[in-house]
Design a protein around this motif. Structure first.
Motif, PDB file in Angstrom:
ATOM      1  N   GLU A 218       0.843  -1.189   0.000  1.00  0.00           N
ATOM      2  CA  GLU A 218       0.000   0.000   0.000  1.00  0.00           C
ATOM      3  C   GLU A 218       0.881   1.243   0.000  1.00  0.00           C
ATOM      4  OE1 GLU A 218      -2.349  -0.591   3.465  1.00  0.00           O
ATOM      5  OE2 GLU A 218      -3.612  -2.135   2.542  1.00  0.00           O
ATOM      6  N   LYS A 219       0.330   2.364  -0.488  1.00  0.00           N
ATOM      7  CA  LYS A 219       1.110   3.600  -0.628  1.00  0.00           C
ATOM      8  C   LYS A 219       0.448   4.755   0.115  1.00  0.00           C
ATOM      9  CE  LYS A 219       3.844   1.508  -3.630  1.00  0.00           C
ATOM     10  NZ  LYS A 219       5.267   1.205  -3.349  1.00  0.00           N
ATOM     11  N   GLU A 220       1.268   5.698   0.519  1.00  0.00           N
ATOM     12  CA  GLU A 220       0.753   6.905   1.160  1.00  0.00           C
ATOM     13  C   GLU A 220       0.361   7.964   0.136  1.00  0.00           C
ATOM     14  OE1 GLU A 220       0.195   7.327   4.324  1.00  0.00           O
ATOM     15  OE2 GLU A 220       1.267   5.654   5.240  1.00  0.00           O
ATOM     16  N   VAL A 221       1.117   8.034  -0.964  1.00  0.00           N
ATOM     17  CA  VAL A 221       0.904   9.071  -1.976  1.00  0.00           C
ATOM     18  C   VAL A 221       0.835   8.422  -3.360  1.00  0.00           C
ATOM     19  CG1 VAL A 221       1.719  11.248  -2.955  1.00  0.00           C
ATOM     20  CG2 VAL A 221       2.250  10.691  -0.572  1.00  0.00           C
ATOM     21  N   LEU A 222      -0.203   8.756  -4.106  1.00  0.00           N
ATOM     22  CA  LEU A 222      -0.348   8.283  -5.484  1.00  0.00           C
ATOM     23  C   LEU A 222      -0.240   9.476  -6.418  1.00  0.00           C
ATOM     24  CD1 LEU A 222      -1.011   6.002  -7.510  1.00  0.00           C
ATOM     25  CD2 LEU A 222      -3.439   6.581  -7.191  1.00  0.00           C
ATOM     26  N   PHE A 223       0.797   9.483  -7.257  1.00  0.00           N
ATOM     27  CA  PHE A 223       0.955  10.507  -8.288  1.00  0.00           C
ATOM     28  C   PHE A 223       0.267   9.994  -9.552  1.00  0.00           C
ATOM     29  CE2 PHE A 223       4.321  11.433  -5.334  1.00  0.00           C
ATOM     30  CZ  PHE A 223       4.531  12.807  -5.413  1.00  0.00           C
ATOM     31  N   VAL A 224      -0.569  10.841 -10.166  1.00  0.00           N
ATOM     32  CA  VAL A 224      -1.342  10.426 -11.341  1.00  0.00           C
ATOM     33  C   VAL A 224      -1.035  11.324 -12.526  1.00  0.00           C
ATOM     34  CG1 VAL A 224      -3.632   9.931 -12.269  1.00  0.00           C
ATOM     35  CG2 VAL A 224      -3.181   9.587  -9.824  1.00  0.00           C
ATOM     36  N   GLY A 225      -0.428  10.738 -13.569  1.00  0.00           N
ATOM     37  CA  GLY A 225      -0.189  11.454 -14.810  1.00  0.00           C
ATOM     38  C   GLY A 225      -1.384  11.339 -15.740  1.00  0.00           C
ATOM     39  N   ILE A 226      -1.235  11.830 -16.955  1.00  0.00           N
ATOM     40  CA  ILE A 226      -2.367  11.835 -17.893  1.00  0.00           C
ATOM     41  C   ILE A 226      -2.367  10.571 -18.750  1.00  0.00           C
ATOM     42  CG2 ILE A 226      -3.522  13.092 -19.753  1.00  0.00           C
ATOM     43  CD1 ILE A 226      -2.203  15.660 -18.717  1.00  0.00           C
ATOM     44  N   ASN A 227      -1.442  10.491 -19.696  1.00  0.00           N
ATOM     45  CA  ASN A 227      -1.343   9.317 -20.567  1.00  0.00           C
ATOM     46  C   ASN A 227       0.062   9.264 -21.159  1.00  0.00           C
ATOM     47  OD1 ASN A 227      -1.755  11.516 -22.397  1.00  0.00           O
ATOM     48  ND2 ASN A 227      -2.569  10.123 -23.934  1.00  0.00           N
ATOM     49  N   PRO A 228       0.412   8.197 -21.879  1.00  0.00           N
ATOM     50  CA  PRO A 228       1.795   8.018 -22.342  1.00  0.00           C
ATOM     51  C   PRO A 228       2.278   9.120 -23.281  1.00  0.00           C
ATOM     52  CG  PRO A 228       0.569   5.960 -22.484  1.00  0.00           C
ATOM     53  CD  PRO A 228      -0.437   7.028 -22.190  1.00  0.00           C
ATOM     54  N   GLY A 229       3.556   9.470 -23.120  1.00  0.00           N
ATOM     55  CA  GLY A 229       4.216  10.388 -24.042  1.00  0.00           C
ATOM     56  C   GLY A 229       4.906   9.609 -25.149  1.00  0.00           C
ATOM     57  N   ALA A 230       5.002  10.198 -26.327  1.00  0.00           N
ATOM     58  CA  ALA A 230       5.547   9.490 -27.485  1.00  0.00           C
ATOM     59  C   ALA A 230       6.999   9.064 -27.302  1.00  0.00           C
ATOM     60  CB  ALA A 230       5.409  10.353 -28.737  1.00  0.00           C
ATOM     61  N   ARG A 231       7.779   9.853 -26.552  1.00  0.00           N
ATOM     62  CA  ARG A 231       9.194   9.537 -26.348  1.00  0.00           C
ATOM     63  C   ARG A 231       9.455   8.926 -24.977  1.00  0.00           C
ATOM     64  NH1 ARG A 231       9.024  14.800 -28.409  1.00  0.00           N
ATOM     65  NH2 ARG A 231       9.721  15.014 -30.580  1.00  0.00           N
ATOM     66  N   GLY A 232       8.392   8.769 -24.202  1.00  0.00           N
ATOM     67  CA  GLY A 232       8.538   8.240 -22.853  1.00  0.00           C
ATOM     68  C   GLY A 232       7.893   6.878 -22.702  1.00  0.00           C
ATOM     69  N   MET A 233       6.699   6.862 -22.123  1.00  0.00           N
ATOM     70  CA  MET A 233       6.027   5.586 -21.877  1.00  0.00           C
ATOM     71  C   MET A 233       5.768   4.807 -23.157  1.00  0.00           C
ATOM     72  SD  MET A 233       2.592   4.847 -19.625  1.00  0.00           S
ATOM     73  CE  MET A 233       2.069   3.152 -19.307  1.00  0.00           C
ATOM     74  N   CYS A 234       5.561   5.491 -24.263  1.00  0.00           N
ATOM     75  CA  CYS A 234       5.357   4.795 -25.537  1.00  0.00           C
ATOM     76  C   CYS A 234       6.591   3.986 -25.940  1.00  0.00           C
ATOM     77  CB  CYS A 234       5.008   5.779 -26.649  1.00  0.00           C
ATOM     78  SG  CYS A 234       3.318   6.399 -26.577  1.00  0.00           S
ATOM     79  N   GLN A 235       7.743   4.363 -25.415  1.00  0.00           N
ATOM     80  CA  GLN A 235       8.989   3.656 -25.731  1.00  0.00           C
ATOM     81  C   GLN A 235       9.336   2.599 -24.670  1.00  0.00           C
ATOM     82  OE1 GLN A 235      10.434   4.226 -28.649  1.00  0.00           O
ATOM     83  NE2 GLN A 235       9.134   5.991 -29.141  1.00  0.00           N
ATOM     84  N   THR A 236       9.063   2.900 -23.413  1.00  0.00           N
ATOM     85  CA  THR A 236       9.540   2.041 -22.323  1.00  0.00           C
ATOM     86  C   THR A 236       8.443   1.324 -21.542  1.00  0.00           C
ATOM     87  OG1 THR A 236       9.495   3.849 -20.710  1.00  0.00           O
ATOM     88  CG2 THR A 236      11.529   3.571 -22.004  1.00  0.00           C
ATOM     89  N   GLY A 237       7.199   1.770 -21.684  1.00  0.00           N
ATOM     90  CA  GLY A 237       6.114   1.182 -20.917  1.00  0.00           C
ATOM     91  C   GLY A 237       5.976   1.734 -19.512  1.00  0.00           C
ATOM     92  N   ILE A 238       6.815   2.725 -19.151  1.00  0.00           N
ATOM     93  CA  ILE A 238       6.830   3.283 -17.803  1.00  0.00           C
ATOM     94  C   ILE A 238       6.322   4.718 -17.838  1.00  0.00           C
ATOM     95  CG2 ILE A 238       8.239   3.673 -15.743  1.00  0.00           C
ATOM     96  CD1 ILE A 238       8.303   0.765 -16.825  1.00  0.00           C
ATOM     97  N   PRO A 239       5.418   5.122 -16.927  1.00  0.00           N
ATOM     98  CA  PRO A 239       4.957   6.511 -16.904  1.00  0.00           C
ATOM     99  C   PRO A 239       6.125   7.495 -16.786  1.00  0.00           C
ATOM    100  CG  PRO A 239       3.595   5.157 -15.469  1.00  0.00           C
ATOM    101  CD  PRO A 239       4.739   4.295 -15.914  1.00  0.00           C
ATOM    102  N   PHE A 240       6.067   8.565 -17.583  1.00  0.00           N
ATOM    103  CA  PHE A 240       7.163   9.536 -17.666  1.00  0.00           C
ATOM    104  C   PHE A 240       8.486   8.809 -17.939  1.00  0.00           C
ATOM    105  CE2 PHE A 240       3.994  11.912 -15.192  1.00  0.00           C
ATOM    106  CZ  PHE A 240       3.942  13.078 -15.919  1.00  0.00           C
TER     107      PHE A 240
END
Length: 243
Positions: A48-70
């Protein structure tokens, strides 16, 4: 004309509606980059976590390449220490190729976000011990020129929000955070919607999105995002703080 001809036309119309402008390409890195994405979850989300950071959706050079948010490649590979096989979307935009961990283009949103986290945390475990980073929508949308289309700009907005809201609620119920940080106004809005009854008294915070498109310089964004962290005492959830 036989009925079959009418049905063929109906299907053509349907397909054009589903992919009508501005959407031409849809990437889902949780599918074609499933290996590193699942490694991220197994490595950093086992409690379980104390803080959940929530992004919007994958970036073309970020998550679209690695599968990881940001998921800026160098950060994922060298700091998070995650790698894995990355396949291809079903329909690839020529202007937004997927090269996985061989991508040499920088993802500035990811660089900025992780630079902020590294200011407070010496190693990833210091952040992920009590925090987690999650994207509201797993899909990246692009127009015919490869320009990003945000979920809220999509003609699929209502149906997307229904599914993504339900998923965000499940993630919150599972991780039981005390604080949700929306990285951008849209995820902040969706978090507030999901928690509108908020019997758990979960606090929802806003952090400006690190994309240069917001108009904030790198330094200005780091300063503003840093103030959010410090003014809300989020540093108490970071282990072995760098500063």
């Amino acid at each position: 004309m036989p009925v079959s001809g009418d049905i063929i036309q109906i299907y053509k119309d349907q397909n054009e509606s589903l992919l009508k402008k501005p959407i031409r390409y849809v990437y889902n890195p949780t599918v074609y980059a499933r290996e590193p994405w699942e490694r991220y979850l197994r490595k950093f989300c086992n409690n379980e976590k104390e803080v959940l950071f929530v992004g919007i959706n994958p970036g073309a050079r970020g998550m679209c390449q690695t599968g990881i948010p940001f998921g800026e490649v160098s950060v994922v590979r060298d700091w998070l220490r995650i790698s894995g096989k990355v396949g291809q979307p079903d329909n690839v935009c020529p202007k937004r190729p997927v090269r996985g961990f061989n991508c040499t283009e920088k993802e500035e949103s990811g660089e900025r976000f992780w630079e902020l986290i590294k200011k407070y945390c010496r190693k990833p475990e210091d952040f992920f011990g009590k925090c987690f980073l999650y994207n509201y929508c797993p899909l990246a949308f692009m127009d015919e020129n490869g320009k990003a289309v945000l979920p809220k700009q999509s003609h699929l907005k209502d149906s997307l929000q229904k599914v993504c809201d339900e998923t965000l609620k499940k993630i919150i119920d599972l991780l039981e955070p005390n604080i949700v940080v929306g990285i951008g106004r849209y995820p902040e809005e969706r978090a507030n919607k999901v928690l509108e009854n908020n019997e758990q008294n979960i606090k929802v915070l806003y952090m400006p999105h690190p994309s240069p498109k917001t108009g904030l310089s790198r330094q200005k964004w780091l300063e503003e995002a840093g103030r959010i962290i410090e003014n809300n005492n989020l540093t108490q959830y970071f282990g072995n703080r760098a500063n």
